[in-house]
Design an enzyme around this catalytic site. Structure first.
Site, PDB file in Angstrom:
ATOM      1  CE  LYS A  57     155.925  15.949  32.244  1.00 50.36           C
ATOM      2  NZ  LYS A  57     155.092  14.801  32.649  1.00 50.36           N
TER       3      LYS A  57
ATOM      4  CD1 TRP B 265     164.450  19.825  40.976  1.00 50.96           C
ATOM      5  CD2 TRP B 265     166.468  19.080  40.345  1.00 50.96           C
ATOM      6  NE1 TRP B 265     164.529  18.491  41.310  1.00 50.96           N
ATOM      7  CE2 TRP B 265     165.755  18.004  40.936  1.00 50.96           C
ATOM      8  CE3 TRP B 265     167.760  18.843  39.875  1.00 50.96           C
ATOM      9  CZ2 TRP B 265     166.301  16.734  41.057  1.00 50.96           C
ATOM     10  CZ3 TRP B 265     168.300  17.573  40.004  1.00 50.96           C
ATOM     11  CH2 TRP B 265     167.565  16.536  40.586  1.00 50.96           C
TER      12      TRP B 265
ATOM     13  CD  GLU C 115     154.717   4.318  34.699  1.00 51.02           C
ATOM     14  OE1 GLU C 115     154.307   5.491  34.616  1.00 51.02           O
ATOM     15  OE2 GLU C 115     155.935   4.036  34.678  1.00 51.02           O
TER      16      GLU C 115
ATOM     17  CG  HIS D 115     163.081 -17.128  42.726  1.00 49.39           C
ATOM     18  ND1 HIS D 115     163.841 -18.266  42.794  1.00 49.39           N
ATOM     19  CD2 HIS D 115     162.095 -17.380  41.829  1.00 49.39           C
ATOM     20  CE1 HIS D 115     163.362 -19.165  41.965  1.00 49.39           C
ATOM     21  NE2 HIS D 115     162.304 -18.658  41.364  1.00 49.39           N
TER      22      HIS D 115
ATOM     23  CE  LYS E 207     152.959   7.825  36.211  1.00 44.70           C
ATOM     24  NZ  LYS E 207     154.382   7.599  35.895  1.00 44.70           N
TER      25      LYS E 207
ATOM     26  CD  GLU F 202     157.291   9.215  39.084  1.00 43.57           C
ATOM     27  OE1 GLU F 202     158.169   9.610  38.321  1.00 43.57           O
ATOM     28  OE2 GLU F 202     156.137   8.939  38.689  1.00 43.57           O
TER      29      GLU F 202
ATOM     30  CB  CYS G 208     167.050  24.986  36.061  1.00 40.89           C
ATOM     31  SG  CYS G 208     168.108  24.134  37.242  1.00 40.89           S
TER      32      CYS G 208
ATOM     33  NE  ARG H 106     162.162  23.141  32.482  1.00 38.72           N
ATOM     34  CZ  ARG H 106     162.614  22.691  31.315  1.00 38.72           C
ATOM     35  NH1 ARG H 106     161.772  22.497  30.324  1.00 38.72           N
ATOM     36  NH2 ARG H 106     163.891  22.450  31.126  1.00 38.72           N
TER      37      ARG H 106
ATOM     38  CG  ASN I 157     168.507  23.563  32.694  1.00 41.67           C
ATOM     39  OD1 ASN I 157     168.824  22.872  33.659  1.00 41.67           O
ATOM     40  ND2 ASN I 157     167.591  23.197  31.828  1.00 41.67           N
ATOM     41  N   GLY I 158     171.713  23.030  33.699  1.00 42.10           N
ATOM     42  CA  GLY I 158     172.693  22.015  33.355  1.00 42.10           C
ATOM     43  C   GLY I 158     173.754  21.881  34.432  1.00 42.10           C
TER      44      GLY I 158
END
Length: 624
Positions: free
Chosen positions: A619, A76, A497, A520, A501, A504, A2, A27, A101-102
């Site tokens: 973020k 958030w 990665e 496998h 990406k 996301e 947040c 963020r 925030n938290g």
């Protein structure tokens, strides 16, 4: 995650608060709000679901709204769905206004106690519980100020949080607390500010005070004071703390994408510049000096016998690449851990182990917790941090530090921060190699590798020139429901990665595997509707990868091969080949990150998703 902004000034603070929120949009958030005390001392609170622009539009409906003190927030969701009731700022009753925030871990128990004491709640959030705790603290006879009320309430709170609090009955000050989530004070002339990120305050201040864990700050127009908090500072609890004012090293215009459509695209193209800037600080006269890791590095690094690398998300993938480098070139055993798992398990730590903590923001909650736990173990020789944000919590916790110079990264998906992390980790490998001690078996290779490293920024410009070709591949992938990424050796983490990406920002399911793992299990997924993206550098595993591609083609899978132009692709029918500039096998993981970023970006653009602010993501992950 947040965003918090607070301001007290002689002027109207609403434009300051709104601009601060706009600069914190990167963020991630789902609602926004602000509260001010107007010139008559009346509270004005506006909260909206959705973008900051929605909040701004609502406020503009009453253009005469003004106030010289206020707090604002982008939320958030962690507790409660996104709606106006759950949006911040929250009220504790008739006088306490709070942004948070938290996560408050014991909010449910506190809520029951407060309800029995007569409190009523409007939201489903843990944040409102803290606001009510502070409001109820004013009932204590020893509490005579907002700071004392906050101090009293914080003693009851368990969790990681940052708060900024305003008292309707005292428009002369704000109170802020940092306990596990970042918080910074902005210094002005006749005005002062609070924010969860210094970038939010850059239009109004270039001098900042970074609060330490446990700090309680009181901010007025005239100045600020900081006290050590209880439960963290030990014998110093309740005493005034000396916190240095630091001048900002970054210049940033939140509205400036330049010629680019999105911040992510801009930041992908900034990677040659970011590498050059970081190299200028890391490489001196063709060498990697100890000094770039801090004053203690020369005495500590030669003693390293084992290494543990901890990180989350993209930074974890950088650590996986580094494991290949470190074990190949230095003969140091290296273990890579996901920080959110590592912090909760009992690790076997041999003596003289170096912990390397990697975080773009320097505020990643799980990584910070892992570092704090490690510092209690005497078998850790030291902690080395790799971070992109000066003044962040990680930079203050570590014994040694490599500060990458990627500059602000606004897109939620990490691009240039990832590339510079890899550069930092390769520089660490070179520093360990370039010694006369037990790590120096391959010392003779260092000059050649440094020369290759210095040429990397120019090479990345050639990779970026392939953007149109990558866009053509993206057109094929955009209609797919799932994509498989394949790599071997140090290119396997780059495949991971690439899959991350794509997930996301395009919301297409993607997975990554080492090529040898196809038999496998993953081969069961291969058919004509399953595209496979393969990364192939010039190394000893090329022939193995060709066999893997034949296995895919035999099952009608569609292969997109991103391959070093020095390798022959003859005998690979029905494979879409994108030849990339030649790069040594050592540095291929850094260079090959660029096309995977561009691929994810262009797929997302074609799908029409929110590239810079993908859904459900933030973020800087400052909560568990």
């Amino acid at each position: 995650m947040c965003g918090i902004v607070g301001s007290i000034a002689e002027r109207n603070v609403i434009p300051i608060l709104l601009e601060g929120l706009k600069r914190l949009e990167y963020r991630g958030y789902d609602s926004a709000g602000l509260a001010i005390l107007d010139h008559q001392g009346s509270l004005q609170r506006v909260r909206m679901v959705g973008k900051v622009d929605n909040l701004k539009t609502e406020i503009q409906k009453t253009p005469n709204k003004q106030g010289a003190i206020g707090i604002a927030h982008t939320r958030w969701a962690t507790h409660g769905v996104p709606n106006e009731q759950n949006a911040h700022p929250h009220m504790g009753g008739h006088r306490v206004v709070l942004v948070h925030n938290g996560i408050i871990e014991n909010y449910a128990e506190l809520k029951v106690v407060l309800q029995k004491a007569g409190a009523r709640f409007e939201s489903d959030t843990d944040s409102e519980v803290m606001a009510v705790c502070i409001e109820h603290a004013f009932r204590q006879p020893e509490v005579t100020s907002l700071r004392e009320a906050v101090q009293f309430a914080v003693r009851q709170i368990k969790g990681a949080f940052a708060i900024c609090v305003m008292d309707v009955e005292d428009p002369t000050r704000l109170v802020a607390v940092r306990s596990g989530s970042p918080l910074v004070l902005g210094i002005g002339v006749g005005e002062h500010f609070v924010a969860s990120d210094a970038l939010a305050l850059q239009p109004v201040s270039n001098q900042f005070v970074y609060l330490e864990d446990g700090d309680i700050a009181e901010v007025s127009k005239e100045g600020f004071q900081v006290w050590h908090g209880e439960g963290i500072a030990g014998a110093n609890a309740g005493k005034l703390a000396d916190r240095a004012i630091q001048r900002s090293q970054w210049q940033f215009d939140a509205s400036d994408k330049g010629k680019y459509r999105h911040f992510m695209q801009k930041e992908i193209h900034e990677q040659p510049w970011a590498l050059r800037a970081t190299l200028e600080s890391a490489c001196v006269n063709g060498q990697i000096p100890y000094a770039i890791f801090g004053d203690k590095a020369e005495s500590l690094l030669p003693k390293v016998k084992q290494m543990h690398l901890v990180a989350c998300g993209t930074s974890y993938h950088a650590a996986l690449v580094a494991k290949f480098w470190i074990e190949t070139y230095t003969n140091i055993a290296c273990q890579v851990e996901i920080a959110s798992e590592f912090r909760y398990r009992r690790a076997v730590v041999p003596p003289d182990t170096l912990l390397v903590a990697i975080s773009q923001s320097g505020e990643t909650a799980d990584t910070l917790a892992a570092v704090k736990n490690a510092k209690q173990n005497p078998n850790y020789l030291a902690v080395l941090g790799i971070c992109n944000v000066p003044g962040s919590a990680l930079t203050r916790l570590c014994d040694m530090l490599f500060l990458t110079l990627a500059g602000p990264e606004i897109g939620v998906c990490s691009t240039k921060a990832f590339t510079t992390q890899l550069l930092a980790l390769f520089s660490l490998t070179l520093r360990l190699m370039d010694s006369n001690g037990p790590h120096g078996e391959h010392k003779s290779l260092v000059p050649g590798l440094v020369k290759e490293l210095q040429a990397l920024p120019t090479l990345l410009e050639k990779f970026l020139a392939k953007e149109d070709d990558i866009h053509a591949i993206a057109k094929t992938l955009v209609q797919k429901h799932s994509v498989l990424f394949l790599g071997r050796g140090p290119c396997f983490p780059i495949a991971l990665e690439g899959a991350l990406k794509l997930k996301e920002i395009s919301y297409i399911h993607a997975e990554a595997y080492p090529g040898g793992e196809l038999k496998h299990g993953p081969l069961a997924l291969i058919d004509k509707d399953m595209p496979v993206v393969v990364f192939a550098a010039q190394d000893a595993l090329w022939e193995k990868l060709k066999s893997n591609m034949e296995e895919i083609r035999a099952r009608e899978g569609e292969v997109f091969l991103l391959v070093d132009e020095a390798l022959s692709t003859k005998g690979l029918p029905n494979v879409t080949v994108l030849a990339l500039p030649h790069v040594s096998s050592a540095l291929a993981p850094i260079a090959y990150g660029v096309p995977l970023q561009l691929l994810a970006y262009h797929v997302a653009v074609l799908k029409g998703t929110d590239v810079d602010q993908p859904r459900n993501l933030a973020k800087s992950v400052t909560v568990e």
